[in-house]
Design a protein around this motif. Structure first.
Motif, short mmCIF file in Angstrom:
data_model
loop_
_atom_site.label_atom_id
_atom_site.label_comp_id
_atom_site.label_asym_id
_atom_site.label_seq_id
_atom_site.Cartn_x
_atom_site.Cartn_y
_atom_site.Cartn_z
N SER B 45 29.23 -41.27 56.08
CA SER B 45 30.08 -40.46 55.21
C SER B 45 29.38 -40.20 53.88
O SER B 45 29.47 -39.11 53.32
N GLU B 87 36.33 -37.19 56.11
CA GLU B 87 36.86 -38.28 56.90
C GLU B 87 38.37 -38.37 56.64
O GLU B 87 38.83 -38.26 55.52
N ASP B 163 33.22 -35.03 59.61
CA ASP B 163 33.13 -36.48 59.49
C ASP B 163 34.14 -37.14 60.42
O ASP B 163 35.34 -37.13 60.17
N GLU B 164 33.66 -37.71 61.48
CA GLU B 164 34.49 -38.38 62.48
C GLU B 164 35.73 -37.60 62.88
O GLU B 164 36.86 -38.06 62.69
#
Ligand SMILES: Nc1ncnc2c1ncn2[C@@H]1O[C@H](COP(=O)(O)OP(=O)(O)OP(=O)(O)O)[C@@H](O)[C@H]1O
Ligand SMILES: Nc1ncnc2c1ncn2[C@@H]1O[C@H](COP(=O)(O)OP(=O)(O)OP(=O)(O)O)[C@@H](O)[C@H]1O
Ligand SMILES: CC(C)C[C@H](N)C(=O)O
Ligand SMILES: [Mg+2]
Ligand SMILES: [Mg+2]
Lengths: 328, 237, 444, 259, 388
Positions: B45, B87, B163-164
């Protein structure tokens, strides 16, 4: 007892509305800044006060320059309000830059200290300037819009007595409504308003959406402070006499109003302001009668605060606030 | 060969005294899907945040189409065409779904263009169209993820950093999200993907980097990495 | 630049030595105390010398000495050195007056620190509890009580003061709970405004409770409050009150420190950090918050009693919102949740407010009177105190946004813990059920 | 023997029915998984069991006694502990303190004892410290004892939440997406920890998880929610092949991973 | 910088020693006199004028004291019109043994608690302005005042209101301060005794600007007169808002309204307003005119209502000190001696008032003056004068 209360009711409502309108517009400024930064901008009351002084000073110099005679008073007032708004707006932006931005990422409450510091500095600065020019710091502006207008409320219901108000009341009320409607539109319908709300909810992510967060915050302060300044002028017109400490007392009430309405909520602030104004006026006029002399007008603030507390106990997010139940 | 659209050279990033990135160098070519995998706290991140300007690197350089962007503020980076889907999705909870999308196109003045782009987003995510007036915060996790990607697409970015995106999502949604990522890439958007779900990420990626304790420890083609023993052991279990 | 570099390189080994060696530190601090005490004796009336002597306590805080040694040295300074040294000149009482106020405000700030700093409840009406304490004693230690009490002889004698310290504390604690119960439904800044409202209500009520029954004597306040007395000794001067304040303060500091590192203190912090998780860990929310309100308020109430006795006068103007805000600023400035920080914050604010700014203004005034400098009237320093104060607040906040001495977490002795490491005993010895049995059952 | 019994549990948020007429039994010492699409009502279910939300109707029984109406702290005292989907640690407290907070109900301390620093107080404190450390050691976080919790990495924070929950000495441990944001290797370690806790302490564990690998590997019983309703229930093999579940939740590839 | 506490550092240690850095005066012993008045805040102008009046008297007497071997010094303190500040200053004053007397305060609310401290230190105080009854009713040995009491001022106003103005129904408003309430109560009692009907007794909040709520009550009850116990800031607004609501009858207030700012605030509405004051018109006498000129020459400012009272208070105090020096064989007297001498001071001839203190420190010669605003200008015209 009831007849006595009813007797003065129309007048009490008008007076309460006047005071309430002032509270409301100042409350708007608190609510806006709070809504975005979760910061109780304690200095907002002082910005209001500064506006009142700038406005009165301009009125006085317009008068002494003979400008007041040269144009309709209303036009002069509009000009003065506009100039004052811009000046206090800039003042607000400056305050944000100097005292709030540097502590934006520090513990939330630390901004309370800088805000209080700014309040003190502004109070003394205005006091100093006024005193230097005038010898003392209580400033009384020229009387304007003082024609009494009588409303024949007795014609509606015989128990009512007639009510009257100064023509400045209409100006205060109309301006307050314009400001509120304008602000409501600005925040809920324009792009910058949307950006403000986005910044309020998540600053980092707003920046990822190409929003210049600093600029949005500056705009917020500009608008909020301009509102405060404008209200200051209205206040000075309505009540004539001002001093550097009006901001503290009024700011306190206005902030209370903002909370009552649900802080962060524009319409809530407006409603809260008017409600507090009405309550206060009603209490001052009628507490003695209602309690048969046990509690007098001096309890009016107790009355107002007690109602605030009651409201918050049963509706902890304020009248218009949305319940923020944390999602677990 | 495709040119490097994004090029990180020896990036060091700190949080206070803690060094989160240590001499990170990586690059993304135009039109690629590049994935960054690594365990918790490895610095994935942080890498994305450094690119988008949310944190400033202490040293090193970030070239975007050959221009240094490491000093830019996040909104400037975004303006230049790098979209970052953070995220945890970070939907504006009290804005409506429509307003969330409009925020994505904040820099666009022309309302018609905004409208056009929104229509494109609806093509990818028909679900969103049904929910335009709902508050963002009340959407379910999967819907929020779609909205977050849609919002980023409203910027019409050159690079999309995710992000994820699969975190906390039901398997069926994860499947959809990866489909969409591939589709977006096919339309020409360069993608930098951070994932825990290493298998799925590597299988759609052209190339991949492995980051460990703030350092790049491995890199290669996606397919190669899937077969790499070290990775098999550490991430694919 | 060069100069500085040279200097620091030369100094560094020296400084390192000091850092490493506790004996050096002890010697240095004692030398410092002797020096400043000496200069205070010589230059009586010198505020600077007085402040420097007080600063020794701050230095002491930073030394690596053991707690016991710190307490001993601090005790020596506060109990003996400071009063004795100050008593050598005519400014004695005024120094002690300031010292008393510092003590009073420190205790209040420590009380508020529990509420705001530890439990995370923003309270803008804290001075109300101070008022409750002050009026509790004020009413009974003057003839006022006879105006509404059908029995009893008032004013109560000075000996009752000691009992009232406790009564005042309890009264304030009860007030804290009464205010707390309805208030705790609201959160965050809403809580701030509700407490503010309560604070104002209490002040206004005290200001008006001369009608219909005269309980507080309204705006006129209570005059000629009986001074404390013990074994025939009457406390009249600040130098005497100083010791009362000091004793209470020591108890307060000790109690606060203990509480902070107890189950209750942890519960407060947990509630502050995350209410929902705290509840899930078995912490009763309402009770824990009320405890914070009550305990915080009680410190304030006790000092209210002292304040009333010391001033021999209470009236509602001493309990304004501004006062509450000042106490809050002390906490924030010092460092929320940090006991040493809050002490420092309260001390600085009080000394600044009461002493330094006044003295500074007096001094400039004097120069003005003597014609040495000429300041326009509007800018007279006496009038600019708010400005200066405000500017200082901003300066502090920008310079140390975390507070002067930010809160530190307790550091546990890893070695000891590691050495004694064992099984999770509670799970082994079980609560309602033997885990082994549980495990057995689970396998079935 | 069932330790937790849920009868016809329903929760409405205004018009939205988040849980609708859910019934289930959780066997003592078992590992049960609750799965379902996003927004199905899984977390809401946990919230009702732990007293965070009050059910609109229905009953929840622990060892045969209803716990509906109890405040969260009282539920915790009864022996039900949990972790949170969105991590809720006491961020600026140390790791050890976080666990010590969990021991709240098992430290006997009076106000007076604390203020006077009585020996009994000291004993309780040092017991609590040691115990908390032992727990940290057990979950593998003892090297972070004096760190601030918020500085831990995501995975470590999830573990710490488990440790903190363990400190309340629960009979039932509810884990809300404990593996979210973990990579497969970390997930594996977590799986082992969960097994270990169950086996050594006889804990009953109920968990919500989207990681099908973990769910299928670990759980003895699976309950599937969709739109607030229970659509399936059974052992992993049954769920894996349940057409309804595949449609609503697993999807094609989900079902593949699983099998 | 301010390495020392400024102001107070000229004098050496204890008063028995010769001054450490006597500067200009070689070996003369220093006698300090403190003033306490609000030098900042709303009443700063008046507070300042008290200080300046006192300063003038002190400087005029300096030569005389020098002959006796003493150097006089003025130490002005700012009580900020705040009781707590006043008390804190009083501690400072009390602990400086070179200080032998205090001229102050302006606000009774400050004077009362501060004087408790003076009493502890046996330090005599002479008040130029405090009218509240409690100031002297506590029978402190050290407290004296040269102005009238509120239980004289209130009734004097009541008598004028009822008898001269013929007010039968009176509405009383007060500002809920020690001064305002005290005065309003005194007025109320006397007016009731004289047969007037009190329609209301309402409190307002100082600092606020909108008093329409109370005003609505007033207008509804149709009184003959409004009485206000409080200060000019609120008083001015009350007059103005009463007039706006159509009230045309007389408004009356006490010495707190005695200020030019009242006229500024109320403007034309001030007509038909009466005030009672403990302060007379200084320039009514030749001595007063001379004083005004001296004052102007020295400070470049016009006198205020209380300048001469500050001057006379200092005069009485210095007379007491002088007498006690003489009684003490030209040695420095103790504070007790001074306090006693001041209290015993008889037939002092000041510029605005004669002074003889009675056994509790009130001035036998104190008078109440009644003024009427016949035009919107300050000062108002004196219409009556009442002595005991
Ligand atoms: N705001 C912050 N302040 C201090 N340290 C931080 C902060 N954010 C991240 N870190 C630390 O920096 C390191 C890298 O964190 P980062 O969030 O980039 O990891 P990640 O690879 O994204 O992990 P995850 O899979 O858990 O999201 C970690 O050690 C983390 O603890
Ligand atoms: N406090 C609340 N107020 C209103 N609606 C809520 C609240 N909490 C949950 N909901 C709604 O209830 C539904 C179920 O939510 P819940 O959090 O239980 O889902 P979940 O199954 O845990 O989903 P996920 O897997 O995404 O965590 C959702 O539609 C959610 O928006
Ligand atoms: C406040 C002033 C008007 C002085 C007033 N006479 C008093 O004693 O307080
Ligand atoms: Mg991450
Ligand atoms: Mg969930």
């Amino acid at each position: 007892m009831l007849t006595e209360v009813l007797h003065t009711l129309p007048q009490v409502l008008i007076d309460g509305l006047t005071l309430g309108a002032v509270y409301a517009v100042v409350a708007l400024g608190y609510t806006m800044v709070y809504g975005i930064l979760e910061l109780i901008n304690f200095a907002h009351g002082e910005i209001f006060m500064t506006g009142a002084f700038i406005g009165t000073a301009m009125l006085l110099s317009f008068t002494s320059l003979g400008l007041m005679a040269a144009m309709p008073a209303l036009l002069a007032l509009i000009i003065i309000i506009l100039i004052t708004s811009v000046l206090t707006g800039l003042l607000g932006v400056g305050i944000e830059r100097v005292a709030y931005r540097p502590v934006r990422n520090s513990p939330k409450l630390i901004a309370l200290i800088t805000a209080i510091g700014i309040s003190f500095v502004l109070q003394d600065l205005i006091r100093f300037i006024t005193e230097l020019k005038k010898g003392n710091y209580i400033l009384t502006g020229p009387s304007l819009f003082t024609d009494q207008i009588v409303v024949k409320t007795s014609a509606i219901l015989p128990v009512f007595s007639d009510a009257s108000f100064k023509s400045s009341f209409i100006i205060v009320l109309v301006t307050a409504i314009i400001l509120m409607v304008g602000l409501d539109f600005f925040i809920n319908r324009t792009k910058w308003g949307m950006a403000m709300r986005a910044v309020a909810q998540d600053r980092e992510t707003a920046a990822l959406m190409t929003v210049n967060v600093n600029r949005v915050i500056a705009i917020t302060f500009f608008v909020g402070s301009a509102l405060g300044g404008a209200t200051g002028v209205l206040f000075a017109i309505q009540y004539g006499t001002i001093d550097p400490y009006i901001g503290f007392i009024l700011g306190l009430k206005a902030f209370t109003a903002a909370v009552l309405g649900g802080i962060g909520n524009i319409r809530g602030a407006m409603l809260g302001g008017i409600l507090i104004g009405l309550l206060e006026m009603f209490a001052a006029a009628n507490l003695t009668i209602i309690t048969n002399g046990v509690f007098g007008a001096e309890y009016k603030d107790v009355f107002a605060f007690a109602i605030l507390i009651l409201v918050l106990i049963f509706k902890p997010e304020g009248l218009f606030g949305k319940a923020v139940t944390e999602k677990v | 060969m495709a040119e490097k659209i994004l090029d990180l050279q020896n990036i060091d990033t700190f949080y206070g005294g803690i060094q989160a990135l240590k001499e990170i160098s990586l690059h993304v070519d135009a039109g690629e899907i590049v994935t960054l995998i690594g365990s918790n706290g490895a610095g994935k991140s942080t890498t994305l945040k450094t690119i988008s300007g949310q944190v400033k690197p202490k040293s090193g350089s970030i070239l975007y189409n050959g221009t240094e962007i490491s000093n830019r503020a996040p909104h400037e980076t975004a303006l230049s065409g790098i979209a970052h889907v953070p995220e945890g999705r970070r939907i504006f909870p009290k804005l409506t779904v429509k307003e969330n999308l409009e925020m994505g196109a904040f820099s666009v003045k022309d309302k018609r263009i905004v409208k056009e782009r929104m229509e494109r987003v609806f093509q990818y995510f028909p679900r969103i169209k049904e929910r335009l007036s709902q508050q963002g915060g009340t959407m379910s996790g999967g819907e929020q993820q779609m909205l977050a990607i849609g919002r980023a697409l409203m910027m019409q970015p050159k690079i999309l950093m995710l992000d994820e995106p699969s975190m906390g999502l039901a398997p069926i949604i994860v499947e959809q999200i990866f489909e969409i990522i591939k589709e977006l890439n096919n339309e020409g958007i360069t993608i930098l993907l951070v994932e825990q779900n290493a298998f799925q990420a590597l299988s759609i990626a052209d190339r991949g980097y492995v980051i460990q304790n703030g350092k790049i420890t491995l890199s290669g083609l996606g397919k190669e990495l899937i077969d790499n023993e070290q990775i098999q052991e550490a991430y694919l279990a | 630049m060069m100069m500085k570099n040279k200097l620091t390189t030369k100094l560094e080994p020296f400084l390192d030595k000091i850092k490493a060696n506790k004996k050096y530190q002890a010697t240095l601090i004692i030398a410092y105390i002797v020096l400043t005490a000496g200069s205070l004796v010589l230059a009586q009336k010198s505020v600077i010398a007085f402040l420097l002597l007080l600063a020794s306590l701050l230095l002491l805080h930073f030394t690596g000495l053991t707690d016991l040694k710190k307490w001993l040295i601090a005790g020596a300074v506060l109990v003996v050195i400071l009063p004795v040294v100050a008593s050598q000149g005519p400014a004695y009482q005024s120094y002690m007056e300031v010292a008393c106020f510092v003590g009073i405000y420190v205790a209040m700030a420590l009380g508020l620190n529990i509420v705001v700093g530890l439990a995370g409840l923003l309270d803008l009406g804290f001075v109300a509890f101070f008022a409750v304490g002050a009026y509790t004693y004020g009413i009974f230690a003057t003839g006022q009580a006879s105006k509404f009490m059908p029995f009893g002889e008032f004013p109560l004698p000075g000996e009752s003061f000691w009992l009232f310290l406790i009564i005042g504390g309890i009264a304030a604690a009860i007030a804290g709970v009464i205010i707390g119960v309805p208030v705790l439904r609201v959160k965050g800044d809403y809580l701030a405004i509700v407490t503010l409202g309560f604070g104002e209500i209490i002040r206004i009520v005290f200001n008006n409770l001369d009608r219909p029954v005269n309980i507080t004597n309204g705006a006129m306040g209570l005059i000629s409050i009986t001074p404390p007395k013990i074994f025939g000794f009457e406390f009249m001067y600040p130098s005497q009150f100083y010791y009362i304040v000091l004793v209470i303060l020591v108890i307060t500091v000790f109690a606060v420190r203990r509480l902070e590192y107890s189950k209750l203190g942890r519960s407060w912090k947990a509630v502050r950090e995350n209410e929902i998780a705290a509840q899930a860990m078995g912490i009763p929310l309402v009770r824990t918050k009320l405890m914070a309100f009550a305990i915080g308020a009680s410190f304030s109430g006790v000092m209210g009693v002292v304040f009333a006795a010391k001033q021999t006068f209470v009236d509602p103007t001493s309990f304004t919102l501004l006062e509450s805000i000042t106490i809050l600023v002390m906490v924030l400035l010092g460092g929320m949740g940090s006991v040493p920080g809050v002490i420092l914050g309260a001390a600085i604010m009080t000394i600044l407010n009461l002493h330094v700014l006044t003295e500074f203004a007096n001094w400039l005034n004097q120069l003005n009177l003597q014609g040495i400098i000429s300041i326009p009237d509007a800018l007279s320093p006496a009038k600019m105190q708010r400005f200066i104060f405000g500017a200082i607040l901003i300066g502090f906040a920008l310079y140390r946004p975390q507070g002067l001495l930010p809160a530190k977490n307790p550091v546990f002795n890893l070695e000891k813990l590691r050495k004694n490491k064992g099984k999770i005993s509670s799970m082994i010895s079980g609560t309602s059920q033997e885990p082994v049995a549980r495990a057995e059952e689970a396998k079935r | 023997m069932s330790i937790l019994t849920v009868k016809n549990l329903t929760k409405a948020f205004g018009g939205l029915i988040a849980n609708s007429d859910i019934s289930m039994d959780v066997k003592k010492g078992s590992i049960t998984a609750v799965i379902g699409p996003n927004g199905a009502g899984k977390t809401t279910f946990f919230n009702m069991v732990t007293g965070v939300y009050q059910p609109t109707s229905g009953d929840i029984e622990l060892n045969g006694k209803s716990i509906v109406g109890l405040k969260p702290h009282a539920v915790s005292a009864k022996g039900i502990s949990r972790t949170f989907q969105n991590i809720r640690l006491f961020g600026s407290m140390t790791v050890l303190e976080n666990v010590m907070v969990g021991m709240h109900n098992h430290i006997k301390q009076g106000l007076l004892g604390a203020v006077l620093d009585l020996p009994s107080f000291k004993k309780q404190e040092s017991f609590a410290e040691q115990e908390a450390y032992n727990i940290l050691d057990y979950i593998g976080l003892s090297q972070f004892t004096n760190e601030e919790a918020r500085n831990l990495s995501y995975g470590a924070q999830r573990r710490l939440e488990i440790g903190r929950a363990l400190a309340t000495r629960p009979q039932i441990l509810l884990l809300d997406e404990p593996a979210a944001g973990m990579n497969p290797k970390e997930t594996k370690e977590l799986t082992e920890l969960i097994f270990k806790m169950r086996n050594e302490f006889g804990l009953t564990i109920v968990l919500i998880e989207h990681d099908m690998k973990l769910v299928m590997e670990i759980s003895e019983h699976i309950i599937v929610l969709d739109h607030g309703e229970k659509i399936a229930e059974g052992i992993p093999e049954e769920i894996r092949t349940n057409q309804k579940v595949i449609e609503a939740y697993l999807g094609k590839s989900g079902a593949e991973t699983v099998s | 910088g301010c390495s020392s506490s400024g102001g107070n550092d000229q004098a050496g240690g204890k008063s028995t020693e010769p001054s450490a850095d006597g500067g200009k005066v070689g070996s003369a012993q220093v006698i300090k006199i403190a003033t306490q008045s609000p030098l900042s805040g709303g009443s700063a102008t008046i507070g300042e004028s008290i200080k300046l009046g006192a300063q003038l008297a002190l400087e005029e007497n300096a030569a005389k004291f020098k002959e006796l071997g003493f150097e006089l010094q003025l130490i002005p303190f700012d009580d900020q019109a705040d009781p707590k500040k006043g008390v804190a200053n009083a501690q400072l004053i009390g602990s400086d043994t070179a200080i032998l007397g205090v001229v102050g305060h302006y606000n009774s609310g400050v004077a009362i608690p501060s004087s408790e401290i003076y009493e502890k230190y046996s330090l005599p105080m002479v008040s130029p302005a405090n009218t509240a009854t409690d100031v002297t009713d506590r029978k402190l040995k050290t407290v004296n005042r040269i102005v009238a009491r509120d239980d004289f001022q209130g009734p004097a106003g009541a008598e004028f209101a009822v008898k001269t103005l013929g007010a039968k129904k009176i509405f009383i408003i007060q500002d809920k301060t020690a001064y305002g309430t005290g005065l309003a109560e005194a007025f109320k009692g006397a007016a009731e005794e004289l047969g007037a009907e009190i329609l209301g007794f309402e409190g307002i909040t100082i600092g606020e600007k909108d008093f329409n709520g109370v005003m609505n009550q007033v207008v509804a009850q149709k009184p003959d007169m409004i009485y206000f116990g409080g200060m000019y800031t609120e008083g001015g607004l009350i007059i103005k808002q009463a007039r706006e609501k159509g009230f045309t009858g007389p408004v009356m207030g006490g010495d707190g309204m005695d200020s030019s700012t009242l006229v500024e605030i109320a403007g034309n509405s001030v007509l038909n307003t009466y005030i009672t004051s403990a302060a007379g018109v200084t320039t009514a006498t030749d001595a007063g005119k001379q004083f005004a000129e001296k004052y102007k020459a020295k400070f470049g400012k016009d006198i205020e209502g209380y300048s001469a009272y500050g001057y006379d208070s200092m005069g009485v105090l210095l007379q007491g000190i002088e007498e006690s020096i003489k009684a003490n064989n030209n040695a420095l007297p103790t504070r007790e001696q001074v306090a006693e001498a001041v209290r015993n001071g008889k037939e002092f001839e000041g510029v605005v008032t004669k002074v003889s203190f009675d056994e509790i420190g009130d001035n036998d010669y104190a008078k109440i003056f009644i003024y009427k605003f016949e035009e919107p200008a300050y000062p108002a015209a004196q219409v009556d004068e009442v002595s005991k």
